[in-house]
Design a protein around this motif. Structure first.
Motif, short mmCIF file in Angstrom:
data_model
loop_
_atom_site.label_atom_id
_atom_site.label_comp_id
_atom_site.label_asym_id
_atom_site.label_seq_id
_atom_site.Cartn_x
_atom_site.Cartn_y
_atom_site.Cartn_z
N GLU A 1 1.45 -1.56 0.23
CA GLU A 1 0.03 0.32 0.19
C GLU A 1 1.04 1.00 -0.20
OE1 GLU A 1 -2.78 -0.04 3.02
OE2 GLU A 1 -4.18 -1.16 2.44
N THR A 2 0.54 2.35 -1.46
CA THR A 2 1.42 3.10 -0.64
C THR A 2 0.89 4.17 -0.06
OG1 THR A 2 1.93 2.84 -2.74
CG2 THR A 2 2.57 4.91 -3.19
N GLY A 3 1.93 4.91 1.03
CA GLY A 3 1.89 5.45 1.74
C GLY A 3 1.89 6.85 1.80
N PRO A 4 2.09 7.99 2.38
CA PRO A 4 2.52 9.49 2.22
C PRO A 4 4.01 9.67 1.75
CG PRO A 4 1.05 9.61 4.79
CD PRO A 4 2.02 7.88 3.62
N GLY A 5 3.51 10.76 1.29
CA GLY A 5 5.69 10.73 0.62
C GLY A 5 5.23 9.51 -1.11
N GLY A 6 4.28 8.47 -0.83
CA GLY A 6 4.75 7.44 -2.36
C GLY A 6 4.96 6.78 -1.46
N ARG A 7 5.84 6.86 -0.38
CA ARG A 7 6.76 5.12 0.40
C ARG A 7 5.66 4.31 0.81
NH1 ARG A 7 11.25 6.09 1.99
NH2 ARG A 7 12.53 8.56 1.88
N PRO A 8 6.36 3.15 -0.18
CA PRO A 8 5.15 1.54 0.25
C PRO A 8 5.02 1.39 1.39
CG PRO A 8 7.56 1.85 -0.87
CD PRO A 8 7.27 2.69 -0.24
N GLY A 9 3.94 0.73 2.25
CA GLY A 9 3.42 -0.42 3.78
C GLY A 9 3.62 -1.58 2.63
N VAL A 10 4.94 -2.35 3.90
CA VAL A 10 4.06 -3.76 3.58
C VAL A 10 3.79 -4.41 4.28
CG1 VAL A 10 5.12 -6.01 3.09
CG2 VAL A 10 7.10 -3.62 1.92
N HIS A 11 2.72 -4.99 3.70
CA HIS A 11 1.66 -5.79 5.03
C HIS A 11 1.14 -7.27 4.57
CE1 HIS A 11 -0.15 -1.46 6.06
NE2 HIS A 11 0.12 -2.51 4.98
N LEU A 12 1.58 -8.40 5.09
CA LEU A 12 1.11 -9.62 4.92
C LEU A 12 -0.33 -9.41 4.75
CD1 LEU A 12 3.86 -11.34 8.16
CD2 LEU A 12 4.03 -11.33 5.34
N GLU A 13 0.22 -10.95 3.90
CA GLU A 13 -1.59 -11.51 3.54
C GLU A 13 -1.64 -12.87 4.06
OE1 GLU A 13 -3.68 -9.98 -0.17
OE2 GLU A 13 -4.18 -9.37 1.80
N ARG A 14 -2.77 -13.18 4.80
CA ARG A 14 -2.37 -14.53 5.22
C ARG A 14 -3.15 -15.36 3.91
NH1 ARG A 14 -5.41 -15.78 10.76
NH2 ARG A 14 -3.83 -18.15 9.95
N PRO A 15 -2.89 -17.00 3.37
CA PRO A 15 -3.53 -17.58 2.73
C PRO A 15 -4.76 -17.48 3.18
CG PRO A 15 -1.80 -18.44 3.85
CD PRO A 15 -2.20 -16.61 4.82
N ASP A 16 -5.73 -17.52 1.72
CA ASP A 16 -6.79 -17.58 1.61
C ASP A 16 -7.68 -18.62 1.78
OD1 ASP A 16 -9.41 -16.66 1.07
OD2 ASP A 16 -9.26 -16.21 -1.53
N ASP A 17 -8.32 -18.45 3.36
CA ASP A 17 -9.43 -19.66 3.74
C ASP A 17 -10.60 -20.05 3.52
OD1 ASP A 17 -9.18 -18.43 5.58
OD2 ASP A 17 -7.99 -19.21 7.35
N THR A 18 -10.86 -18.94 2.62
CA THR A 18 -12.26 -18.60 2.65
C THR A 18 -12.74 -20.00 1.42
OG1 THR A 18 -12.06 -17.12 0.91
CG2 THR A 18 -11.81 -16.41 3.33
N GLU A 19 -12.11 -20.64 0.65
CA GLU A 19 -12.66 -21.63 -0.42
C GLU A 19 -12.81 -23.20 0.72
OE1 GLU A 19 -11.01 -21.81 -4.08
OE2 GLU A 19 -10.87 -19.59 -3.59
N PRO A 20 -14.69 -23.22 0.37
CA PRO A 20 -14.65 -24.70 0.38
C PRO A 20 -13.97 -25.50 0.61
CG PRO A 20 -16.13 -23.93 -1.56
CD PRO A 20 -14.87 -22.99 -1.00
N PRO A 21 -13.46 -26.44 1.38
CA PRO A 21 -12.72 -27.81 1.32
C PRO A 21 -12.72 -28.52 -0.31
CG PRO A 21 -14.09 -27.54 2.71
CD PRO A 21 -14.40 -26.06 2.78
N ALA A 22 -11.58 -28.45 -1.10
CA ALA A 22 -12.79 -30.17 -1.09
C ALA A 22 -12.49 -30.95 -1.42
CB ALA A 22 -10.75 -29.68 -2.27
N SER A 23 -13.84 -31.51 -2.04
CA SER A 23 -14.77 -32.78 -1.28
C SER A 23 -13.57 -33.83 -0.99
CB SER A 23 -15.94 -33.01 -2.49
OG SER A 23 -15.18 -32.39 -3.97
N GLY A 24 -13.58 -34.75 -1.28
CA GLY A 24 -13.49 -35.95 -0.41
C GLY A 24 -13.95 -36.73 -1.96
N PRO A 25 -12.67 -37.59 -2.06
CA PRO A 25 -12.35 -39.32 -3.57
C PRO A 25 -14.51 -39.49 -2.82
CG PRO A 25 -11.25 -39.90 -1.70
CD PRO A 25 -11.99 -38.32 -1.03
#
Ligand SMILES: Nc1ncnc2c1ncn2[C@@H]1O[C@H](COP(=O)(O)OP(=O)(O)OP(=O)(O)O)[C@@H](O)[C@H]1O
Length: 267
Positions: free
Chosen positions: A243-267
């Motif tokens: 995210e670009t902050g004041p003065g155009g300086r970049p801020g770095v934010h960790l993104e958590r892995p997306d776990d909102t996807e439904p679990p894959a259905s079993g075999p």
């Protein structure tokens, strides 16, 4: 005020090439942040710039080859604070910081009043005055780290090399130390090179950045050009959002892995 130029640095440790073909330029009064994953070669690069490690290639400060300087001359030009140096447990904080004056004290001479005054004022600016007579073996990790920085600042050299100066510090002391270095840089024109793990902090303070990966320069330039989601994924294996902050300086934010996807259905 001094300009640093390094060309084609190569360091071999225990038969392994740890740095290869590394070059950089830091303009007078600028702050360069060296970033990279664990083991990438950041500390090694700083040691090579400081002239405390055998390396091939060239380091010039204001066109003077650092390796040609005598240790006292070098210490007047370059102050280097290692990441976690061995500290003499029985020495007091004041006496340790005072060692930063060694390059100014004549052989067989003693420190003068001015040396003690410089030392006292640096300790005060780093909140270390209350610890002045405390022995180094009786300090916390963050206090020790500030004492190592104090010794480097007491040296009053125009080039300041700091290896991870804030890792053991709480948030308030991190800010205090970085702001102090920045003020000295602006007021006295110090040229600063730091390794920094905290990429957001690096993005806030640095004028330029060098990303080291497996002993080579993978990217260099303005913080916004180096702190990109793609480069951070590629060289740190981390998913982040910029995210670009004041003065155009970049801020770095960790993104958590997306776990909102439904679990894959079993075999
Ligand atoms: N004396 C040594 N002998 C052999 N290999 C070494 C020596 N010192 C460091 N290395 C290796 O050199 C590489 C670079 O080390 P360096 O300390 O420069 O990395 P770094 O980027 O500062 O890492 P970190 O972020 O973990 O502090 C690492 O793989 C390290 O294991």
């Amino acid at each position: 005020m001094s300009r640093i130029l390094a060309r084609d640095l190569e360091v071999v440790l225990d038969g392994r090439t740890v740095l290869a073909g590394v070059g950089l330029v830091v303009s007078r009064g600028d702050w360069l942040a060296v970033i990279g994953a664990n083991g990438a070669g950041k500390s090694t690069l700083l040691k090579a710039l400081a002239g405390v490690l055998p390396c091939s290639g060239e380091v010039l400060v204001d066109d003077v080859p650092v390796r040609r300087l005598k240790p006292r001359e070098r210490a007047r030009l370059i102050a280097y604070a290692p990441q976690s140096p061995a500290l003499p447990a029985d020495m007091t904080v004041f006496d340790y910081a005072l060692l930063g004056r060694t390059p100014y004290i004549p052989y067989l001479g003693r420190e003068g009043r001015a040396d003690r005054e410089v030392t006292a004022s640096v300790l005060e600016r780093l909140d270390l005055e209350p610890f002045a007579s405390r022995r180094l073996g009786r300090l916390s990790g963050g206090e020790r780290q500030r004492v190592v920085l104090a010794r480097a600042l007491v040296q009053q050299a125009p080039v300041l090399l700091l290896d991870e100066p804030t890792t053991a510090l709480d948030l308030g002391h991190q800010q205090q130390v970085l702001e102090l270095v920045d003020r000295l840089r602006l007021a006295d024109g110090l040229t600063v090179v730091t390794t920094l793990h905290d990429l957001s902090v690096a993005g806030q303070y640095a004028d330029t950045m060098t990303l080291v990966s497996r002993g080579r320069v993978a990217a260099s330039g303005a913080p916004a050009d180096v702190l990109t989601e793609k480069l951070i994924d590629e060289h740190f294996g981390a998913r982040v959002r910029i995210e670009t902050g004041p003065g155009g300086r970049p801020g770095v934010h960790l993104e958590r892995p997306d776990d909102t996807e439904p679990p894959a259905s079993g075999p």
